[in-house]
Structure formats: structure tokens, C-alpha cells
Scaffold this motif. Structure first.
Motif, mmCIF file in Angstrom:
data_model
loop_
_atom_site.group_PDB
_atom_site.id
_atom_site.type_symbol
_atom_site.label_atom_id
_atom_site.label_comp_id
_atom_site.label_asym_id
_atom_site.label_seq_id
_atom_site.Cartn_x
_atom_site.Cartn_y
_atom_site.Cartn_z
ATOM 1 N N ARG A 122 -27.884 30.222 -37.015
ATOM 2 C CA ARG A 122 -26.765 29.944 -37.838
ATOM 3 C C ARG A 122 -25.730 31.196 -37.748
ATOM 4 N N TYR A 154 -22.988 33.402 -36.154
ATOM 5 C CA TYR A 154 -21.822 33.499 -35.307
ATOM 6 C C TYR A 154 -21.978 34.688 -34.401
ATOM 7 N N GLY A 155 -22.020 34.743 -33.054
ATOM 8 C CA GLY A 155 -22.333 35.979 -32.219
ATOM 9 C C GLY A 155 -23.504 36.551 -32.102
ATOM 10 N N ARG A 156 -24.516 35.666 -31.956
ATOM 11 C CA ARG A 156 -25.937 36.374 -32.333
ATOM 12 C C ARG A 156 -26.380 37.316 -31.144
#
Length: 312
Positions: free
Chosen positions: A118, A120-122
Motif C-alpha cells: 500500500r 506508493y513508490g515502494r
């Protein structure tokens, strides 16, 4: 009169075959030792030989008259009565109790956030958090030492522009916490990677079963994810325990910036270095090193034993 017939070929013992098989097994064993021999030689030279030499040095004492004399366990008796050694050991013990849980807790939270899917930009966050581990310890300590400076750097600028009075991070009361902050900044990414790699191999079927049972995210974390990576938690804790007892680079580099806060016996490793290279007490330095090695092994073994017992 009965005539004895010669034994058949099937009934005769296959001595030649046995010898051939035995020779083949022997050659295989020699080949195996040939593959292992380079490692054993290097292991003996870089690990066993220094330990043996340190034990040898710890049994002698350099005296003004007569040179080195065998003193048996006198150096160890002196070490157990040395207030400076126990002061450094107590300091790294406090460092271990406070810093390691904080560092591993942050690393675990970050790993769980990355694994949740969940965030963003992991990939960007994963590399950014791991990046400080790639910075050499000397460079990281100098960078943080500059920011800690009360007459220069970040703390000085904040006090000057905001008219605040932030406590000196390099004062005797705060220097251990400042070193803990540096170590945490350096190794959170390393431990995060260990936890994240362990989380990625958890079977998806467990998550699907938990979703069918109506388990929430916190229930999944508590009942599936954390038990599944318990082995990784134990390994990271053992590495952190060993690293805490080996604390040397950060206080050694910050000593020039905070000479009144960091003494020559601030940590056992720094004390050993000072004894050996500044005090020329090589025998006693070897004794302190051996004692610290034994203490580290005992604590690491207890951590491993407790982790394995919980896992069982």
C-alpha cells in the motif's frame, strides 16, 4: 568319494571390486578435502591463529626488568578488577539495551510497510532507506559530527536562527544517544532488508486463508507475518548484539570533536585500542579483547537460545 567342484565365480568374494570401490571412495574423500583445504588454511590463518596468539599474549606481562614474564591468569584478575573496563562494558550494555530494540523496531515497521503493497513508490523508499548502509562509517560519523556541532553545523544554525537552546549532542550527557542515532541511521536499512526478504517468502496461501477468516491487517501482522520471520528477527538481533559490543568507529572518530565526553575507555574496543597503541600494554589489551570476545559469545548464544526456544 565325493569330488569337490571349484567355487563358482558368483560365490567368490569380489576382492578386486572391493578394492576398486575403496580406492574410488578414498579418491573422492581426497578430492573433497582438496576443495575444503583453501578455506581451512585461510580460516586457520585469519581466525584461529590471531585468537591463539591473543591468548598467548594474555598469559604474559611486559615488565621493565626482564621483559615478558609468564603471569598465568593475573591479567584476567586485573581485568575483572579494572574500573575503566567495567565502565566501558556497562556503557555498551546500556547502548545495547536501548539502541538495538529501537533500531530493529524501526526496521521492522519499514519492512512491514514495504511488504503491505500500500506504499506508493515502494522501490524508491526501499533504496532510500537502504542507502545509508552504503555510506562508510567514517564518512557517516564525520557528517553527523558536523551536524552535531554546537558552534558550527546544523545545531548551531538552528539555535542561531530560531533562538533556541538545543542541548549539545556531544556533551557527556548526550554523546551516547548521539552515537546511537548515528548507528541507527546506518543500520536500519540493513536490518530492513533482512526482514523484507523474509516477508517476501511467506506463502500467499496464509494471507488468503486469513482474508477468508476475516482477519484484519494488524491480526495478519501479529499472527502470520511476525511469527513467519522470527528466524530473521533472531539473526538480526544477534548481529546487532555483536555490533554493539564491537562499538569503535563512531566514538573513535567523534573523540576529537568531544574530547571531554569520550574518554579512552568509552567502549571496551576503544579501551583495548588505547591500551595497545597508546599505552603499549599489548598483553593487557589482548586480555581485555579475550574477555570481551567471551562476553559477546555468551550474550549472542543466550539470544539465539531464547529465539530458538520461542520458535519451538
Amino acid at each position: 568319494m565325493a569330488v569337490l567342484s571349484p567355487p563358482s565365480a558368483a560365490g567368490r568374494p569380489a576382492t578386486g571390486r572391493r578394492r576398486s570401490d575403496g580406492g574410488r571412495v578414498g579418491r573422492r574423500r581426497l578430492a573433497g578435502w582438496g576443495f575444503v583445504a583453501p578455506f581451512l588454511v585461510v580460516f586457520a590463518l585469519v581466525f584461529l591463529a590471531p585468537i591463539a596468539y591473543s591468548i598467548y599474549l594474555s598469559l604474559y606481562r611486559d615488565q621493565l626488568i626482564g621483559g615478558n614474564h609468564f603471569v598465568g591468569l593475573d591479567n584476567y584478575t586485573q581485568a575483572f578488577q579494572d574500573h575503566e573496563f567495567w565502565s566501558g562494558l556497562g556503557r555498551v550494555g546500556l547502548f545495547l539495551i536501548v539502541q538495538v530494540p529501537i533500531m530493529l523496531g524501526i526496521a521492522l515497521l519499514v519492512a512491514l510497510a514495504l511488504d503491505s503493497g500500500r506504499l506508493y513508490g515502494r522501490d524508491f523508499f526501499r533504496i532510500s532507506i537502504f542507502l545509508p548502509y552504503a555510506v562508510p562509517a567514517v564518512v557517516a560519523t564525520l557528517m553527523w559530527g558536523f551536524m552535531y556541532g554546537k558552534r558550527f553545523g546544523l545545531v548551531a544554525s538552528i539555535n542561531q536562527h530560531l533562538h533556541t537552546s538545543i542541548p549539545d549532542p556531544l556533551s557527556p550527557s548526550w554523546v551516547l544517544a548521539s552515537i546511537g542515532n548515528i548507528v541507527t541511521w546506518e543500520f536500519v536499512g540493513y536490518n530492513m532488508l533482512i526482514f523484507y526478504a523474509a516477508l517476501r517468502v511467506v506463502p500467499e496461501s496464509l494471507y488468503e486463508a486469513a482474508e477468508i477468516d476475516g482477519a484484519g491487517q494488524w491480526r495478519v501482522i501479529r499472527s502470520i507475518k511476525i511469527p513467519a520471520i522470527r528466524g530473521a528477527l533472531v539473526i538480526a538481533t544477534i548481529f546487532s548484539v555483536i555490533g554493539s559490543f564491537q562499538l569503535f568507529n563512531e566514538p573513535s572518530i567523534l573523540k576529537s570533536l568531544a574530547p571531554n565526553a569520550i574518554t579512552t575507555y568509552f567502549t571496551p574496543n576503544l579501551y583495548t585500542y588505547s591500551l595497545s597503541f597508546s599505552g603499549q600494554q599489548h598483553n593487557y589489551a589482548a586480555t581485555v579483547a579475550i574477555v570481551m570476545g567471551v562476553v559477546t559469545m555468551i550474550v549472542a548464544y543466550l539470544v539465539q537460545l531464547r529465539g530458538m526456544r520461542k520458535e519451538a
